[in-house]
Design a protein around this motif. Structure first.
Motif, mmCIF file in Angstrom:
data_model
loop_
_atom_site.group_PDB
_atom_site.id
_atom_site.type_symbol
_atom_site.label_atom_id
_atom_site.label_comp_id
_atom_site.label_asym_id
_atom_site.label_seq_id
_atom_site.Cartn_x
_atom_site.Cartn_y
_atom_site.Cartn_z
ATOM 1 N N VAL A 1 -21.834 9.525 -18.358
ATOM 2 C CA VAL A 1 -21.374 10.842 -18.814
ATOM 3 C C VAL A 1 -21.709 10.968 -20.293
ATOM 4 O O VAL A 1 -21.343 10.094 -21.092
ATOM 5 C CB VAL A 1 -19.861 11.045 -18.615
ATOM 6 N N VAL B 1 -12.078 8.615 -14.473
ATOM 7 C CA VAL B 1 -12.828 9.867 -14.389
ATOM 8 C C VAL B 1 -12.778 10.355 -12.949
ATOM 9 O O VAL B 1 -13.102 9.604 -12.023
ATOM 10 C CB VAL B 1 -14.290 9.672 -14.836
ATOM 11 N N GLN C 1 -12.714 22.677 -15.713
ATOM 12 C CA GLN C 1 -13.303 23.364 -14.561
ATOM 13 C C GLN C 1 -14.188 24.499 -15.032
ATOM 14 O O GLN C 1 -13.838 25.249 -15.940
ATOM 15 C CB GLN C 1 -12.204 23.905 -13.643
ATOM 16 N N ARG D 1 -17.451 23.443 -10.707
ATOM 17 C CA ARG D 1 -17.321 21.992 -10.822
ATOM 18 C C ARG D 1 -16.018 21.635 -11.534
ATOM 19 O O ARG D 1 -15.515 22.397 -12.376
ATOM 20 C CB ARG D 1 -18.492 21.392 -11.594
ATOM 21 N N THR D 2 -15.499 20.449 -11.207
ATOM 22 C CA THR D 2 -14.274 19.930 -11.820
ATOM 23 C C THR D 2 -14.525 18.513 -12.296
ATOM 24 O O THR D 2 -15.126 17.702 -11.581
ATOM 25 C CB THR D 2 -13.113 19.923 -10.808
ATOM 26 N N ILE D 3 -14.063 18.205 -13.503
ATOM 27 C CA ILE D 3 -14.076 16.829 -13.982
ATOM 28 C C ILE D 3 -12.838 16.612 -14.848
ATOM 29 O O ILE D 3 -12.519 17.432 -15.703
ATOM 30 C CB ILE D 3 -15.370 16.475 -14.741
ATOM 31 N N THR E 1 -14.159 13.351 -10.388
ATOM 32 C CA THR E 1 -15.078 14.454 -10.167
ATOM 33 C C THR E 1 -14.851 15.019 -8.774
ATOM 34 O O THR E 1 -13.996 14.543 -8.021
ATOM 35 C CB THR E 1 -16.536 13.990 -10.306
ATOM 36 N N ASP E 2 -15.626 16.024 -8.421
ATOM 37 C CA ASP E 2 -15.535 16.566 -7.066
ATOM 38 C C ASP E 2 -15.953 15.538 -6.021
ATOM 39 O O ASP E 2 -15.539 15.620 -4.865
ATOM 40 C CB ASP E 2 -16.425 17.806 -6.938
ATOM 41 N N ASP E 3 -16.771 14.578 -6.433
ATOM 42 C CA ASP E 3 -17.368 13.648 -5.477
ATOM 43 C C ASP E 3 -16.728 12.271 -5.452
ATOM 44 O O ASP E 3 -16.997 11.476 -4.547
ATOM 45 C CB ASP E 3 -18.866 13.491 -5.786
ATOM 46 N N LYS F 1 -8.230 17.980 -17.895
ATOM 47 C CA LYS F 1 -8.922 18.570 -16.744
ATOM 48 C C LYS F 1 -9.838 19.702 -17.207
ATOM 49 O O LYS F 1 -9.436 20.528 -18.043
ATOM 50 C CB LYS F 1 -7.902 19.102 -15.736
ATOM 51 N N VAL G 1 -23.584 14.438 -16.148
ATOM 52 C CA VAL G 1 -22.890 13.454 -15.320
ATOM 53 C C VAL G 1 -23.873 12.877 -14.308
ATOM 54 O O VAL G 1 -24.396 13.597 -13.454
ATOM 55 C CB VAL G 1 -21.688 14.086 -14.593
#
Length: 292
Positions: A96, A48, A22, A26-28, A50-52, A20, A141
């Motif tokens: 990515v 993977v 951050q 953003r987080t991935i 992500t936030d989305d 993880k 990304v």
């Protein structure tokens, strides 16, 4: 400490690592994994988050390799290690590219599973490699460059045959005004079907361990809430706002299940010793997952 345990497995087995990252709001997270279904068919994958959204990238088994004695996992051109990650993913849904390097890892002592790791009937054995470490580098990304300079990382692992039928998992190491790292999980443990818990809290330079094998127990674990108690210590986690994305999960080694994880959501954590509140912290960069 062993890293990869699956070199001699024949069927109904999985092993995966959770990296993880951050920074910059953003987080991935990346989950490289190796799996063998009930028929003995081998495969590998990279998930993977992500936030989305969440993405699954399949790999042939020959694209996977892992060092047995140190954290080093390779999937195609993607490398995941104790020193950092190098990514090169190009699919219709996700691209990515880039590298993130890690500062010194912060492991837990002793092993988070304690004596549970020796129980042969355990569906899933969990490991915490680093509760917190600094990040440097960036990833691009889907055409967007994201800097993780000064960010924070976390690493854990799972191996076994299947995820538990019921479990809760939460983790956070990013708080606005406190140097704190939290990991906690509760699960239904077959074949006796008791509720087992493992938890590690690092706060104020001290490490606190709450676990079934130390007399800890779960008073509650549900879709929105976790409550653990051990002697005079208690930890509560309350999910205030979720952000779930679907992930594939192992069932008898094959990645045929579906779970939903909020990799970055809002959780309030309250840690008490007797009548005293050690901390009461809320983060919008916590992770939370409940499966039943």
């Amino acid at each position: 400490m062993r890293n990869f345990h699956g070199e001699h497995k024949k069927k109904s087995y999985f092993e995966g690592w959770y990296f993880k990252h951050q920074g910059g709001g953003r987080t991935i997270s990346f989950i490289p994994a190796f799996h063998i279904d009930g028929e003995g068919v081998r495969s590998a994958s990279l998930q993977v988050i992500t936030d989305d959204g969440a993405f699954n990238v399949p790999f042939p088994p020959e694209a996977f390799s892992a060092d047995k004695d140190r954290l080093a996992v390779k999937l195609g051109n993607n490398l995941f290690s104790e020193n950092g990650v190098r990514l090169s993913i190009d699919t219709e849904e996700l691209t990515v590219e880039g590298m993130i390097s890690y500062g010194p890892l912060l492991p837990v002592h002793p092993d988070i599973m304690g004596p549970f790791r020796f129980v042969p009937a355990m569906q899933c054995v969990h490991g915490v490699t680093s509760m917190r470490h600094d990040l440097r580098g960036s990833l691009t990304v889907n055409g967007m460059k994201i800097s993780f300079e000064g960010g924070t990382g976390y690493i854990e692992s799972d191996r076994g045959s299947s995820f538990p039928q019921k479990y809760l998992w939460t983790q956070c190491n990013r708080f606005d005004s406190s140097d704190c790292a939290i990991f906690a999980s509760c699960a239904d443990i077959p074949p006796l079907h008791f509720d087992g818990c493992i938890c590690d809290v690092i706060y104020g330079g001290k490490e606190y361990r709450l676990a079934t094998y130390r007399g800890g127990h779960a008073e509650e674990y549900s879709e929105k809430r976790l409550s653990l108690r051990q002697g005079g210590y208690s930890l509560e986690a309350e999910l205030l706002q979720d952000n779930p994305h679907p992930l594939r999960a192992p069932q008898h080694g094959g990645m045929t299940g579906t779970i939903h994880e909020s990799a970055a959501c809002t959780v309030r954590y309250t840690f008490r010793h007797g009548e005293d509140t050690v901390f009461d912290l809320t983060s919008g960069e916590a992770s939370f997952e409940f499966v039943k």
